[in-house]
Design a protein around this motif. Structure first.
Motif, mmCIF file in Angstrom:
data_model
loop_
_atom_site.group_PDB
_atom_site.id
_atom_site.type_symbol
_atom_site.label_atom_id
_atom_site.label_comp_id
_atom_site.label_asym_id
_atom_site.label_seq_id
_atom_site.Cartn_x
_atom_site.Cartn_y
_atom_site.Cartn_z
ATOM 1 N N SER A 39 39.462 26.238 30.469
ATOM 2 C CA SER A 39 40.839 26.102 30.949
ATOM 3 C C SER A 39 41.391 24.707 30.671
ATOM 4 O O SER A 39 42.593 24.551 30.456
ATOM 5 C CB SER A 39 40.921 26.415 32.440
ATOM 6 O OG SER A 39 40.188 25.477 33.197
ATOM 7 N N SER A 167 55.589 29.103 31.843
ATOM 8 C CA SER A 167 54.729 30.294 31.813
ATOM 9 C C SER A 167 54.447 30.728 30.380
ATOM 10 O O SER A 167 53.336 31.172 30.061
ATOM 11 C CB SER A 167 55.376 31.435 32.595
ATOM 12 O OG SER A 167 56.621 31.799 32.029
ATOM 13 N N TYR A 168 55.439 30.593 29.489
ATOM 14 C CA TYR A 168 55.241 30.934 28.082
ATOM 15 C C TYR A 168 54.185 30.041 27.436
ATOM 16 O O TYR A 168 53.470 30.485 26.533
ATOM 17 C CB TYR A 168 56.553 30.782 27.303
ATOM 18 C CG TYR A 168 57.530 31.921 27.436
ATOM 19 C CD1 TYR A 168 57.283 32.994 28.279
ATOM 20 C CD2 TYR A 168 58.719 31.937 26.716
ATOM 21 C CE1 TYR A 168 58.185 34.039 28.403
ATOM 22 C CE2 TYR A 168 59.627 32.976 26.825
ATOM 23 C CZ TYR A 168 59.352 34.025 27.682
ATOM 24 O OH TYR A 168 60.253 35.060 27.793
ATOM 25 N N VAL A 171 50.632 31.374 28.060
ATOM 26 C CA VAL A 171 50.452 32.639 27.337
ATOM 27 C C VAL A 171 50.364 32.381 25.840
ATOM 28 O O VAL A 171 49.512 32.956 25.145
ATOM 29 C CB VAL A 171 51.606 33.606 27.652
ATOM 30 C CG1 VAL A 171 51.500 34.868 26.807
ATOM 31 C CG2 VAL A 171 51.610 33.974 29.126
ATOM 32 N N ILE A 205 41.836 36.607 33.450
ATOM 33 C CA ILE A 205 43.246 37.000 33.585
ATOM 34 C C ILE A 205 43.834 36.424 34.875
ATOM 35 O O ILE A 205 44.955 35.891 34.887
ATOM 36 C CB ILE A 205 43.381 38.538 33.562
ATOM 37 C CG1 ILE A 205 43.116 39.068 32.158
ATOM 38 C CG2 ILE A 205 44.776 38.969 34.028
ATOM 39 C CD1 ILE A 205 43.014 40.575 32.076
ATOM 40 N N PHE A 206 43.075 36.525 35.967
ATOM 41 C CA PHE A 206 43.531 35.953 37.239
ATOM 42 C C PHE A 206 43.701 34.441 37.129
ATOM 43 O O PHE A 206 44.655 33.870 37.667
ATOM 44 C CB PHE A 206 42.554 36.294 38.361
ATOM 45 C CG PHE A 206 42.618 37.728 38.813
ATOM 46 C CD1 PHE A 206 43.731 38.506 38.560
ATOM 47 C CD2 PHE A 206 41.558 38.319 39.486
ATOM 48 C CE1 PHE A 206 43.810 39.823 38.967
ATOM 49 C CE2 PHE A 206 41.618 39.639 39.900
ATOM 50 C CZ PHE A 206 42.750 40.394 39.635
ATOM 51 N N ILE A 208 44.411 32.681 34.423
ATOM 52 C CA ILE A 208 45.615 32.401 33.633
ATOM 53 C C ILE A 208 46.870 32.569 34.494
ATOM 54 O O ILE A 208 47.805 31.757 34.419
ATOM 55 C CB ILE A 208 45.665 33.322 32.399
ATOM 56 C CG1 ILE A 208 44.558 32.961 31.413
ATOM 57 C CG2 ILE A 208 47.027 33.229 31.701
ATOM 58 C CD1 ILE A 208 44.353 33.975 30.312
ATOM 59 N N SER A 209 46.883 33.604 35.328
ATOM 60 C CA SER A 209 48.020 33.817 36.230
ATOM 61 C C SER A 209 48.160 32.672 37.227
ATOM 62 O O SER A 209 49.276 32.203 37.498
ATOM 63 C CB SER A 209 47.853 35.142 36.976
ATOM 64 O OG SER A 209 47.821 36.225 36.083
ATOM 65 N N ILE A 210 47.033 32.206 37.753
ATOM 66 C CA ILE A 210 47.057 31.100 38.715
ATOM 67 C C ILE A 210 47.595 29.834 38.061
ATOM 68 O O ILE A 210 48.437 29.123 38.626
ATOM 69 C CB ILE A 210 45.649 30.858 39.293
ATOM 70 C CG1 ILE A 210 45.233 32.029 40.196
ATOM 71 C CG2 ILE A 210 45.599 29.554 40.074
ATOM 72 C CD1 ILE A 210 43.775 32.014 40.588
ATOM 73 N N SER A 212 49.580 29.607 35.445
ATOM 74 C CA SER A 212 51.020 29.778 35.181
ATOM 75 C C SER A 212 51.837 29.581 36.450
ATOM 76 O O SER A 212 52.891 28.922 36.434
ATOM 77 C CB SER A 212 51.283 31.170 34.600
ATOM 78 O OG SER A 212 50.631 31.334 33.360
ATOM 79 N N LEU A 213 51.364 30.131 37.561
ATOM 80 C CA LEU A 213 52.076 29.982 38.838
ATOM 81 C C LEU A 213 52.099 28.518 39.288
ATOM 82 O O LEU A 213 53.115 28.042 39.815
ATOM 83 C CB LEU A 213 51.418 30.856 39.909
ATOM 84 C CG LEU A 213 51.610 32.371 39.752
ATOM 85 C CD1 LEU A 213 50.742 33.122 40.754
ATOM 86 C CD2 LEU A 213 53.070 32.758 39.939
#
Length: 228
Positions: A39, A167-168, A171, A205-206, A208-210, A212-213
């Protein structure tokens, strides 16, 4: 989460197809050192690309606002860049710039500068005409009108675009790592997918979401500091 756990516990779906939340959390804890290492690489790429995307988007928006012929010439081209799928252009960037950080940063810049540019342009174009005319009547030049009226008035649109770009960026970094690289969350996802370790896949996946948030939350905090 409760429904997900119930479906997995009742054996309605095989665990190798859909791991339960408990399995995902266990995999997240077991793989955390590895996830943290990957990460850091992805986050570095995302932040560098995002900063360059902000700089490019800001400069383009300012220049296009000041020169209308340039706006009419460049705006369709900027829109055209967003119609090209990132998955399609990423292999070309890897081919041209090898597997290091450069192609990943370029891809992130391509995906992040557009919301910044469009947000700022909309903000500049929607500047209060009465305020602009008042400043002109008082002898203000273009730069004074820009700094006093246009730029402060466009800040809310800028931060809205920045929130999307943040966020982009993550990703875009992951997508570019799918197609070539040595480290990063995208590389890790490719490896665990080939090993059919879907619990680890859900864990990343979780994560990456964290990330981004957290980046979007950082933008919110920055907006409060800049626009009290």
């Amino acid at each position: 989460l409760i429904l997900w756990q119930t479906v997995c516990s009742c054996g309605l779906i095989d665990s190798f197809l859909l791991p339960s939340p408990v399995q995902v959390i266990r995999a997240f804890i077991e793989e955390f050192p590895m996830l943290l290492e990957h990460s850091m690489v992805t986050l570095s790429e995302a932040l560098i690309g995002l900063l360059l995307g902000i700089l490019l988007g800001f400069v383009m928006a300012v220049v296009m606002d000041q020169f209308d012929p340039l706006y009419k010439a460049c705006y369709p081209l900027i829109v055209l860049t967003q119609t090209i799928p990132t998955v399609a252009i990423a292999p070309l960037l890897v081919l041209w710039f090898c597997y290091e950080m450069t192609p990943k940063v370029i891809l992130i810049v391509i995906t992040t500068f557009f919301p910044i540019t469009v947000g700022l342009l909309n903000g500049f174009k929607s500047a209060d005409s009465d305020s602009v005319n008042l400043l002109r009547a008082m002898g203000a030049g273009r730069w004074q009108i820009f700094t006093v009226v246009k730029l402060p008035g466009a800040m809310s649109q800028f931060f809205a675009g920045l929130r999307i770009s943040a966020s982009y960026a993550v990703v875009g970094a992951v997508i570019s790592e799918w197609l070539g690289g040595f480290r990063g969350l995208g590389v890790y996802m490719t490896r665990v997918k080939k090993a059919f370790s879907f619990d680890k896949m859900f864990a990343v996946i979780f994560l990456i979401s964290i990330i981004s948030l957290l980046l979007m939350k950082a933008v919110d905090l920055l907006q409060k500091k800049c626009m009290p």
